[in-house]
Design an enzyme around this catalytic site. Structure first.
Site, PDB file in Angstrom:
ATOM      1  N   GLU A   1       9.373  15.930  15.261  1.00  0.00           N
ATOM      2  CA  GLU A   1       9.782  15.807  13.867  1.00  0.00           C
ATOM      3  C   GLU A   1       8.951  16.744  12.998  1.00  0.00           C
ATOM      4  OE1 GLU A   1      11.046  12.202  10.960  1.00  0.00           O
ATOM      5  OE2 GLU A   1       9.035  12.061  11.801  1.00  0.00           O
TER       6      GLU A   1
ATOM      7  N   CYS B   1      13.572  10.838   6.869  1.00  0.00           N
ATOM      8  CA  CYS B   1      13.518  10.442   8.279  1.00  0.00           C
ATOM      9  C   CYS B   1      14.836  10.703   8.999  1.00  0.00           C
ATOM     10  CB  CYS B   1      13.133   8.970   8.386  1.00  0.00           C
ATOM     11  SG  CYS B   1      14.207   7.854   7.461  1.00  0.00           S
TER      12      CYS B   1
ATOM     13  N   GLU C   1      10.172   1.388  10.697  1.00  0.00           N
ATOM     14  CA  GLU C   1      11.202   2.429  10.574  1.00  0.00           C
ATOM     15  C   GLU C   1      10.462   3.744  10.656  1.00  0.00           C
ATOM     16  OE1 GLU C   1      13.008   5.397   9.326  1.00  0.00           O
ATOM     17  OE2 GLU C   1      13.068   4.485   7.333  1.00  0.00           O
TER      18      GLU C   1
ATOM     19  N   LYS D   1       0.859  -1.178   0.000  1.00  0.00           N
ATOM     20  CA  LYS D   1       0.000   0.000   0.000  1.00  0.00           C
ATOM     21  C   LYS D   1       0.899   1.232   0.000  1.00  0.00           C
ATOM     22  CE  LYS D   1      -1.782   2.900   2.338  1.00  0.00           C
ATOM     23  NZ  LYS D   1      -1.785   4.408   2.245  1.00  0.00           N
TER      24      LYS D   1
END
Length: 496
Positions: free
Chosen positions: A389, A288, A255, A181
């Site tokens: 973040e 990331c 992750e 997906k």
């Protein structure tokens, strides 16, 4: 190179067939540079997901894929690697149109991706068990490594094909089947990859693609026939995925997010500035491992900040397809707005916007979702901009006094994905590698990642690893076999 002007009509890939969603519904994908709709994508449902998972299960349990040897799987993977290499320009074009990443970076990633499939093809015929001496000569004891089963992969929007390869390459080597997906903002490159997968000669059902938003991903994670979920994305979504997968005890590898410190000691050479700028402004900060916290030793602080601001001022924003562009747009409007909201948060917290912080509209940028490279000073490590973040081109700059102070500040985060260390002192460098509580430490470089090296996060940055031979364990299970050799009967009620 031109941005597409026609609207691309996409289809789902399920059991080797291209088809629309069962509901007939679609959604639009927008080019973040032009602001124009460029693709129409099927909006899958839980029913579509169920069909795809059943196809993946059938390919593994009843189809030719489950009966193939490692040598046969390796042959198909090498053919796939060749096709990815031959079609890397076309794949990179789709990916950069979808997410605004610089075309030259997307192209480099796609070319590297071909090498990854070739690398893991070499492991497909080497996944073997062991014999175990045991405590009696009456038994032959051995282990067998088997594919873990059907893998549900949920991808983010920043590097779909690379992050798919991190999971698909070792999983194919292990013999797994997949339902993927992609992020709803960036579906086209994964679907185009599916056509190469077919061309390589893989049996139907080994690789399936369903498209849509969070509901589609949730249906995939919750499906009882999915044996493993591999996800790259935000920490909050990763936690929700782990909870949903727990209901049927699917294995999960995650992750997740990061707030990575890039640590500059006063003896660092001038290459540190290149590493700082690339670490946060490459890919417009949408990575990331972005070095979003710059920690500078107090004795070098003013000099380094001045150099970083000067470099930020020379970065060219523009069309990701032009070779002179340094930063492309943010991938979609909601993310651009989120990045700008953090600039306001920084000001409210008392930090100083020393450079950037705006959404430029002049100079041919009016149609795109741009944010200037932004440098924020007077930052305390407890501020939200130092702890949360942002996923954009926003750099928070902090001071430290000595090595112990740097380590304490760097580790004072819920994240533990990566860190950079810039120093000429080799002893200090190795001490820092040991002391930083992160999954990857770069010394005098930044943002280097490869298929042959394990990559994963500590703390709230995830669990499990992508890449490297270590990642093969994420896609296999171990079965033990005991074979009685003596023929002697014993007491059936006593463990032997």
């Amino acid at each position: 190179m031109q941005h597409p002007t026609d609207v691309r009509a996409e289809q789902l890939l399920i059991d080797g067939a291209w088809r629309g969603a069962e509901s007939g519904q679609t959604f639009e994908s927008v080019d973040p540079f032009t602001g124009r709709v460029w693709a129409s994508v099927p909006l899958a449902s839980a029913s579509d997901v169920d069909t795809a998972v059943r196809a993946a299960r059938g390919a593994l349990d009843d189809g030719p894929w489950g009966r193939m040897t490692g040598v046969e799987r390796a042959g198909l993977m090498r053919r796939l690697a060749d096709l990815v290499a031959q079609n890397s320009e076309a794949l990179a074009l789709l990916e950069s149109t979808d997410n605004g990443k610089l075309y030259r970076e997307s192209l480099a990633q796609c070319r590297r991706l071909a090498e990854a499939y070739d690398y893991f093809a070499g492991a497909a015929d080497k996944l073997h068990g062991t014999t175990i001496p045991g405590d009696s000569t009456d038994y032959l004891i051995y282990t067998v490594k088997e594919p873990i089963g059907v893998v549900g992969v949920i991808l983010p929007w920043n590097s779909p094909l690379s992050l798919l390869g991190y999971k698909l390459a070792p999983g194919l080597a292990a013999g797994c089947t997949f339902v993927v997906k992609p992020a709803e903002q960036t579906s086209s490159s994964t679907l185009a990859f599916g056509r190469l997968f077919e061309e390589a000669g893989f049996p139907p059902g080994v690789f399936n693609v369903v498209t849509g938003a969070g509901e589609v991903g949730q249906a995939l994670v919750r499906h009882p026939a999915v044996n493993k979920v591999a996800f790259t994305g935000s920490t909050e979504t990763g936690i929700a995925i782990m909870k949903d997968a727990a209901d049927h005890l699917a294995k999960v590898s995650l992750e997740l997010g990061g707030k990575s410190p890039n640590i500059v000691f006063d003896d660092a050479d001038d290459g540190a500035v290149d590493g700082i700028v690339a670490g946060i402004f490459a890919a417009s900060g949408q990575t990331c491992v972005a070095g979003s916290r710059l920690l500078v030793q107090s004795s070098a602080y003013d000099r380094v900040v001045e150099q970083v601001i000067a470099r930020a001022g020379r970065l060219r924003l523009g069309d990701p397809f032009l070779p002179e562009t340094d930063m492309g747009p943010i991938a979609f409007r909601e993310q651009r707005d989120k990045v700008l909201s953090y600039v306001k948060i920084a000001q409210d917290e008392g930090a100083v916007i020393s450079y950037g912080g705006r959404a430029p509209t002049g100079g041919g940028l009016s149609g795109g979702l741009f944010v200037e490279p932004t440098v924020i000073t007077n930052v305390d490590n407890q501020m939200r901009i130092a702890q949360e973040e942002i996923f954009g081109p926003v750099l928070s700059v902090l001071r430290f006094d000595d090595e112990d102070d740097a380590v304490a500040t760097a580790n004072a985060s819920r994240y533990g994905l990566a860190a950079g260390v810039w120093t000429r002192d080799i002893r200090r460098a190795h001490r820092m590698v040991r002391r930083l509580n992160v999954g990857t430490v770069w010394v005098n470089t930044y943002r280097a990642v490869s298929y042959h090296t394990p990559f994963g996060g500590f703390k709230m940055s995830g669990n499990g690893v992508d890449n490297g031979l270590e990642s093969l364990a994420e896609y296999t299970r171990v079965k033990a076999a005991w074979v009685e050799l003596s023929g002697a009967s014993g007491d059936p009620f006593v463990l032997r």
